[in-house]
Design a protein around this motif. Structure first.
Motif, PDB file in Angstrom:
ATOM      1  N   MET A  87       8.766  23.282   9.945  1.00  0.00           N
ATOM      2  CA  MET A  87       8.055  22.059  10.367  1.00  0.00           C
ATOM      3  C   MET A  87       8.850  21.386  11.477  1.00  0.00           C
ATOM      4  O   MET A  87       9.975  20.972  11.282  1.00  0.00           O
ATOM      5  N   ASN A  88       8.277  21.347  12.643  1.00  0.00           N
ATOM      6  CA  ASN A  88       9.023  20.755  13.761  1.00  0.00           C
ATOM      7  C   ASN A  88       8.785  19.249  13.826  1.00  0.00           C
ATOM      8  O   ASN A  88       8.111  18.662  12.974  1.00  0.00           O
ATOM      9  N   VAL A  89       9.367  18.664  14.872  1.00  0.00           N
ATOM     10  CA  VAL A  89       9.347  17.200  14.962  1.00  0.00           C
ATOM     11  C   VAL A  89       7.922  16.691  15.180  1.00  0.00           C
ATOM     12  O   VAL A  89       7.536  15.662  14.634  1.00  0.00           O
ATOM     13  N   ALA A  90       7.123  17.439  15.961  1.00  0.00           N
ATOM     14  CA  ALA A  90       5.769  16.969  16.255  1.00  0.00           C
ATOM     15  C   ALA A  90       4.927  16.919  14.983  1.00  0.00           C
ATOM     16  O   ALA A  90       4.208  15.949  14.732  1.00  0.00           O
ATOM     17  N   ASN A  91       5.055  17.968  14.161  1.00  0.00           N
ATOM     18  CA  ASN A  91       4.302  17.960  12.908  1.00  0.00           C
ATOM     19  C   ASN A  91       4.728  16.818  12.011  1.00  0.00           C
ATOM     20  O   ASN A  91       3.896  16.136  11.405  1.00  0.00           O
ATOM     21  N   LEU A  92       6.031  16.629  11.943  1.00  0.00           N
ATOM     22  CA  LEU A  92       6.541  15.550  11.106  1.00  0.00           C
ATOM     23  C   LEU A  92       5.992  14.212  11.582  1.00  0.00           C
ATOM     24  O   LEU A  92       5.548  13.379  10.775  1.00  0.00           O
ATOM     25  N   GLY A  93       5.978  14.015  12.914  1.00  0.00           N
ATOM     26  CA  GLY A  93       5.434  12.776  13.460  1.00  0.00           C
ATOM     27  C   GLY A  93       3.964  12.620  13.123  1.00  0.00           C
ATOM     28  O   GLY A  93       3.524  11.541  12.730  1.00  0.00           O
ATOM     29  N   PHE A  94       3.230  13.733  13.243  1.00  0.00           N
ATOM     30  CA  PHE A  94       1.797  13.645  12.916  1.00  0.00           C
ATOM     31  C   PHE A  94       1.592  13.242  11.465  1.00  0.00           C
ATOM     32  O   PHE A  94       0.809  12.338  11.166  1.00  0.00           O
ATOM     33  N   PHE A  95       2.334  13.903  10.554  1.00  0.00           N
ATOM     34  CA  PHE A  95       2.113  13.579   9.142  1.00  0.00           C
ATOM     35  C   PHE A  95       2.553  12.162   8.823  1.00  0.00           C
ATOM     36  O   PHE A  95       1.916  11.482   8.013  1.00  0.00           O
ATOM     37  N   LEU A  96       3.625  11.709   9.476  1.00  0.00           N
ATOM     38  CA  LEU A  96       4.063  10.324   9.260  1.00  0.00           C
ATOM     39  C   LEU A  96       2.961   9.350   9.692  1.00  0.00           C
ATOM     40  O   LEU A  96       2.585   8.454   8.919  1.00  0.00           O
ATOM     41  N   VAL A  97       2.468   9.532  10.912  1.00  0.00           N
ATOM     42  CA  VAL A  97       1.480   8.570  11.435  1.00  0.00           C
ATOM     43  C   VAL A  97       0.182   8.646  10.640  1.00  0.00           C
ATOM     44  O   VAL A  97      -0.413   7.621  10.285  1.00  0.00           O
ATOM     45  N   ALA A  98      -0.258   9.888  10.326  1.00  0.00           N
ATOM     46  CA  ALA A  98      -1.508  10.026   9.568  1.00  0.00           C
ATOM     47  C   ALA A  98      -1.359   9.414   8.174  1.00  0.00           C
ATOM     48  O   ALA A  98      -2.239   8.685   7.707  1.00  0.00           O
ATOM     49  N   GLY A  99      -0.219   9.695   7.528  1.00  0.00           N
ATOM     50  CA  GLY A  99      -0.009   9.117   6.204  1.00  0.00           C
ATOM     51  C   GLY A  99       0.047   7.603   6.253  1.00  0.00           C
ATOM     52  O   GLY A  99      -0.544   6.919   5.410  1.00  0.00           O
ATOM     53  N   LEU A 100       0.724   7.072   7.284  1.00  0.00           N
ATOM     54  CA  LEU A 100       0.802   5.615   7.406  1.00  0.00           C
ATOM     55  C   LEU A 100      -0.588   5.025   7.637  1.00  0.00           C
ATOM     56  O   LEU A 100      -0.911   3.963   7.091  1.00  0.00           O
ATOM     57  N   SER A 101      -1.418   5.717   8.406  1.00  0.00           N
ATOM     58  CA  SER A 101      -2.761   5.172   8.654  1.00  0.00           C
ATOM     59  C   SER A 101      -3.562   5.132   7.350  1.00  0.00           C
ATOM     60  O   SER A 101      -4.246   4.146   7.077  1.00  0.00           O
ATOM     61  N   ILE A 102      -3.456   6.190   6.538  1.00  0.00           N
ATOM     62  CA  ILE A 102      -4.242   6.178   5.295  1.00  0.00           C
ATOM     63  C   ILE A 102      -3.676   5.164   4.306  1.00  0.00           C
ATOM     64  O   ILE A 102      -4.430   4.439   3.632  1.00  0.00           O
ATOM     65  N   VAL A 103      -2.335   5.058   4.240  1.00  0.00           N
ATOM     66  CA  VAL A 103      -1.737   4.083   3.319  1.00  0.00           C
ATOM     67  C   VAL A 103      -2.113   2.663   3.728  1.00  0.00           C
ATOM     68  O   VAL A 103      -2.470   1.825   2.885  1.00  0.00           O
ATOM     69  N   SER A 104      -2.077   2.387   5.035  1.00  0.00           N
ATOM     70  CA  SER A 104      -2.429   1.033   5.467  1.00  0.00           C
ATOM     71  C   SER A 104      -3.911   0.762   5.243  1.00  0.00           C
ATOM     72  O   SER A 104      -4.289  -0.373   4.930  1.00  0.00           O
ATOM     73  N   ALA A 105      -4.748   1.809   5.371  1.00  0.00           N
ATOM     74  CA  ALA A 105      -6.171   1.617   5.051  1.00  0.00           C
ATOM     75  C   ALA A 105      -6.332   1.267   3.573  1.00  0.00           C
ATOM     76  O   ALA A 105      -7.128   0.387   3.212  1.00  0.00           O
ATOM     77  N   GLY A 106      -5.547   1.927   2.722  1.00  0.00           N
ATOM     78  CA  GLY A 106      -5.597   1.585   1.307  1.00  0.00           C
ATOM     79  C   GLY A 106      -5.178   0.151   1.044  1.00  0.00           C
ATOM     80  O   GLY A 106      -5.784  -0.558   0.245  1.00  0.00           O
ATOM     81  N   PHE A 107      -4.142  -0.322   1.771  1.00  0.00           N
ATOM     82  CA  PHE A 107      -3.731  -1.712   1.597  1.00  0.00           C
ATOM     83  C   PHE A 107      -4.807  -2.667   2.083  1.00  0.00           C
ATOM     84  O   PHE A 107      -4.989  -3.736   1.497  1.00  0.00           O
ATOM     85  N   VAL A 108      -5.518  -2.283   3.171  1.00  0.00           N
ATOM     86  CA  VAL A 108      -6.628  -3.126   3.645  1.00  0.00           C
ATOM     87  C   VAL A 108      -7.643  -3.315   2.524  1.00  0.00           C
ATOM     88  O   VAL A 108      -8.151  -4.411   2.292  1.00  0.00           O
ATOM     89  N   ILE A 109      -7.914  -2.214   1.801  1.00  0.00           N
ATOM     90  CA  ILE A 109      -8.942  -2.276   0.769  1.00  0.00           C
ATOM     91  C   ILE A 109      -8.446  -3.025  -0.457  1.00  0.00           C
ATOM     92  O   ILE A 109      -9.154  -3.845  -1.033  1.00  0.00           O
TER      93      ILE A 109
END
Lengths: 102, 197
Positions: free
Chosen positions: B1-23
């Motif tokens: 897993m390179n840095v780009a993948n790690l960045g993608f999963f971090l940002v995607a996970g943060l977006s879904i977690v923050s969406a959950g907090f919105v709800i």
């Protein structure tokens, strides 16, 4: 995993979170925010397909711009309706909002 | 897993977690702020998808204009948390969760069918995960792309563009009409209104 699928999975997750919010929240402003979440998930889909489909066709991004505009208009009108409702019945709890029903 | 993948999963996970907090956050102001986090995560994802214009528009229009509108209304109405009250619709959370899971399942089934039918898939194998890295900041390439979007918008999509301007005008007039304060002669019957139905 294919990069397109990764974006589609994220988009599906965001859309489902938005659906859950629309169905369970009682605050009208929170429901509007959930709708924004769903529109954003659709936008992510459009842009991902524009990137990983044919890279020379920009229809996905153009359509995303249209979605953005419609979302802005929807937020403005929706929040105006929320203000109007609040002025009439002093709260915006959608459970008690049945003055349009009869 | 390179840095780009790690960045993608971090940002995607943060977006879904923050969406959950919105709800799930009961305080509307905080859920609006989590919505800003979600919008910015999505703008970063748009940047990785080589859509610099959309990323900028996402930050300016969503995280700027629409969020100001939401926060303005929330603070104008002085909304606190949702009141803990007797449940008018019992089991609404379960039904809502069930239906959201149904939507997620339907989307997943469709996605799985697309993934399993590899040979009919329009995406070529040249697009590997390695190519999905954080792009360099928009330079010459980004400007060309924005020009392309502009010419698309004003050539092939001119009628939808004009219709969108009409839609914005209608939205503007509607918002002003709905939210304006009542005139003095119209405010007479307002004193007899029902406070609570």
């Amino acid at each position: 995993m294919d990069p397109l699928n990764a974006f589609l999975i994220v988009s599906a997750g965001l859309f489902s979170v938005g659906v859950f919010g629309v169905l369970t929240r009682r605050n009208a402003v929170a429901i509007l925010m959930s709708i924004e979440l769903m529109l954003n998930a659709a936008n992510l889909n459009l842009i991902a397909f524009a990137r990983f489909g044919d890279p020379t066709v920009l229809a996905g991004q153009v359509f995303a711009i249209f979605v953005l505009t419609v979302a802005a208009a929807e937020a403005a009108v929706g929040l105006a309706i929320v203000l109007c409702v609040y002025r009439n019945i002093r709260h915006i709890n959608v459970d008690d909002l049945h003055i349009l029903k009869w | 897993m390179n840095v780009a993948n790690l960045g993608f999963f971090l940002v995607a996970g943060l977006s879904i977690v923050s969406a959950g907090f919105v709800i799930f956050h009961p305080n509307p102001v905080r859920s609006a702020l989590f919505l800003v986090v979600n919008f910015i995560c999505l703008a970063i994802l748009y940047l990785t998808l080589n859509a610099q214009l959309l990323a900028a528009l996402q930050v300016i229009v969503y995280a700027g204009a629409i969020m100001v509108l939401f926060l303005f209304v929330i603070m104008l109405l002085n909304l606190g948390g949702e009141r803990a009250r007797e449940d008018a619709l019992a089991g609404q959370k379960f039904a809502g969760g069930f239906l959201a899971l149904v939507v997620l399942g339907a989307l997943s089934v469709g996605l799985y069918q697309v993934v399993s039918a590899k040979e009919t898939r329009p995406v070529t194998d040249a697009w590997r995960l390695e190519q999905m890295r954080f792009q360099a900041p928009p330079g010459k390439e980004g400007e060309v792309q924005i020009a392309q979007i502009g010419s698309e918008l004003f050539r092939n999509y001119l009628y939808p563009f004009e219709l969108t301007s009409v839609l914005l005008l209608v939205g503007l007039i509607g918002a002003v009409l709905l939210a304006k304060r009542r005139l003095p002669e119209q405010s007479q019957p307002e004193g007899q209104r029902r406070d609570r139905p």
